[in-house]
Enzyme design. Structure first.
Site, PDB file in Angstrom:
ATOM      1  N   LYS A  82      74.914  -5.517  38.918  1.00 15.23           N
ATOM      2  CA  LYS A  82      76.263  -4.957  39.079  1.00 15.23           C
ATOM      3  C   LYS A  82      77.247  -6.069  39.470  1.00 15.23           C
ATOM      4  CE  LYS A  82      73.788  -1.219  38.647  1.00 15.23           C
ATOM      5  NZ  LYS A  82      73.476  -0.606  37.370  1.00 15.23           N
TER       6      LYS A  82
HETATM    7  C1  LIG Z   1      72.408   0.638  37.849  1.00 17.91           C
HETATM    8  C2  LIG Z   1      72.745   2.037  37.690  1.00 17.91           C
HETATM    9  C3  LIG Z   1      72.197   3.023  38.531  1.00 17.91           C
HETATM   10  C4  LIG Z   1      71.115   2.725  39.533  1.00 17.91           C
HETATM   11  O1  LIG Z   1      71.503   1.884  40.556  1.00 17.91           O
HETATM   12  P1  LIG Z   1      70.412   1.413  41.629  1.00 17.91           P
HETATM   13  O2  LIG Z   1      71.225   0.826  42.730  1.00 17.91           O
HETATM   14  O3  LIG Z   1      69.557   0.388  40.945  1.00 17.91           O
HETATM   15  O4  LIG Z   1      69.641   2.596  42.050  1.00 17.91           O
HETATM   16  C5  LIG Z   1      72.619   4.317  38.387  1.00 17.91           C
HETATM   17  N1  LIG Z   1      73.523   4.656  37.455  1.00 17.91           N
HETATM   18  C6  LIG Z   1      74.059   3.753  36.622  1.00 17.91           C
HETATM   19  C7  LIG Z   1      75.093   4.179  35.627  1.00 17.91           C
HETATM   20  C8  LIG Z   1      73.682   2.421  36.697  1.00 17.91           C
HETATM   21  O5  LIG Z   1      74.209   1.526  35.858  1.00 17.91           O
END
Ligand SMILES: *Cc1c(COP(=O)(O)O)cnc(C)c1O
Length: 378
Positions: free
Chosen positions: A183
């Site tokens: 992210k």
């Molecule tokens: C990365 C992601 C998640 C999960 O995030 P985590 O912190 O790894 O649990 C959920 N939804 C979307 C749209 C994502 O891109």
């Protein structure tokens, strides 16, 4: 083969090392002062009244669904074109994800298709701001209001993105974020729920910490003897102080990261603007992208199909990813009924590609990606 243009995680700089060291030296493993500091920074940045840090975005979505009493017998409307965690969280809560197709120009849930998916069991809509681009929230809010549904936003990728000039999450009843290394900013692993609802905030704080009535930090601060009680069956969804220390340092870089991402995304779009084989991502007028990912579509006019393009780039040392997954196509979702057509979802899943883009990417490296992509798509 190890590609020479990978998609790296954000680097650790001296400030991150210093703050992480401070968190370790303070003796706080979980729920110490750094967690609160990180929560305050994100709340102030987004404009949300409350921020509750948790262990991941998946945990953030799950704990929010539980706090809002969404469970067995309930349905939640969610796009299939998303990371699998969006729908998994609904299933962890015991509810049924009902998939709705996307708008092929934004890759986000198509508001015009939501009403047809509402049944007597529908409790909530989970819009996903996919790869950071804001959904058309006014349309979704109007539908939710009309049908008395909750909105739980999956903003895993969306920190710093704007909707009608305002940062996402600031006005949301419930907004989940991720700090996974893929992210925009990262704590290694981590998540957060933003909310403007004080009752929801209190419940989230209880649920992330085994339902315990006082946090370790509050008990410590109280000085005297404090005995906790357990009001709810909670979870261990805490973020540690070391993770939060990284988050505090990353927040200081967020503006720079967003600016670099935009510059690089603009360079891609300019270079590809005349390539018939590639449809570049567009920002609708209501949104400002944070460019968590740069995802063009390989069109039917391309000389090379999407999968061949990925293989060809990898052979030249350039790592790409297929576009966003289609959850309903995965074996884990075999038993979840597809009630509504997912034509655009499947097309996007087959045709899109995510190109390398990270804040420290040198322009010369990006130029090489551009050259290879243009040579392949024609
Ligand atoms: C990365 C992601 C998640 C999960 O995030 P985590 O912190 O790894 O649990 C959920 N939804 C979307 C749209 C994502 O891109």
């Amino acid at each position: 083969m190890k590609p020479d243009i990978p998609i790296p995680i954000p680097f650790m700089d001296d400030e991150e090392k210093r703050l992480a060291g401070e968190a370790i030296a303070s003796g706080w493993v979980a729920q110490g002062p750094m967690v609160g500091r990180f929560e305050e920074l994100v709340a102030a940045y987004t404009g949300a009244k409350h921020a509750v840090a948790v262990s991941s975005c998946t945990a953030a979505l799950h704990v929010t669904l539980v706090a809002l009493r969404i469970g067995p017998g309930d349905e939640v409307i969610v796009p299939s074109l998303s990371f699998i965690a969006s729908a998994n969280a609904v299933r962890h809560a015991g509810a049924l994800p009902v998939f709705v197709d996307i708008d092929p120009t934004t890759y986000n849930i198509d508001p015009a298709r939501i009403e047809a998916a509402i049944t007597g069991a529908t409790r909530a809509i989970m819009p996903v701001h996919q790869i950071g681009l804001s959904c058309e929230m006014d349309a979704i809010r109007a539908i939710a209001k009309k049908h008395n549904l909750l909105i739980i936003e999956d903003g895993a990728c969306a920190i710093g993105s704007l909707y009608r000039g305002k940062r996402l999450g600031g006005e949301s009843p419930a907004f989940a974020m991720s700090f996974h290394p893929r992210k925009v900013i990262t704590t290694g692993e981590g998540g957060m729920v933003l909310t403007n609802d004080a009752a929801l905030e209190r419940k989230l704080r209880l649920l992330r910490h085994h339902g315990m009535s006082v946090s370790d930090l509050d008990r410590h601060k109280a000085g005297g003897l404090v005995t906790e009680s357990y009001e709810l069956v909670g979870y261990n969804y805490r973020m540690s102080d070391v993770q939060a220390a990284l988050g505090v340092a990353q927040m200081a870089k967020l503006d720079y990261i967003l600016e670099r991402r935009r510059t690089l995304a603009d360079r891609y779009s300019q270079a590809f603007s005349h390539a018939k084989g590639l449809a570049i991502p567009r920002e609708p007028d209501y949104a400002r992208h944070n460019w968590q990912s740069y995802m063009p579509r390989v069109t039917r006019e391309s000389k090379t199909g999407r999968d061949d393009l990925m293989a060809r780039l990898l052979a030249r040392g350039i790592a790409t990813r297929r576009g966003i997954m289609a959850i309903h196509r995965e074996p884990a979702y075999r038993d979840v009924p597809v009630r509504h057509p997912l034509t655009e979802t499947e097309r996007a899943n087959d045709e899109c590609i995510i190109l390398p883009l990270y804040p420290s990417m040198p322009e010369a490296q990006q130029d090489r990606v551009i050259e290879e992509v243009l040579a392949a798509v024609g």
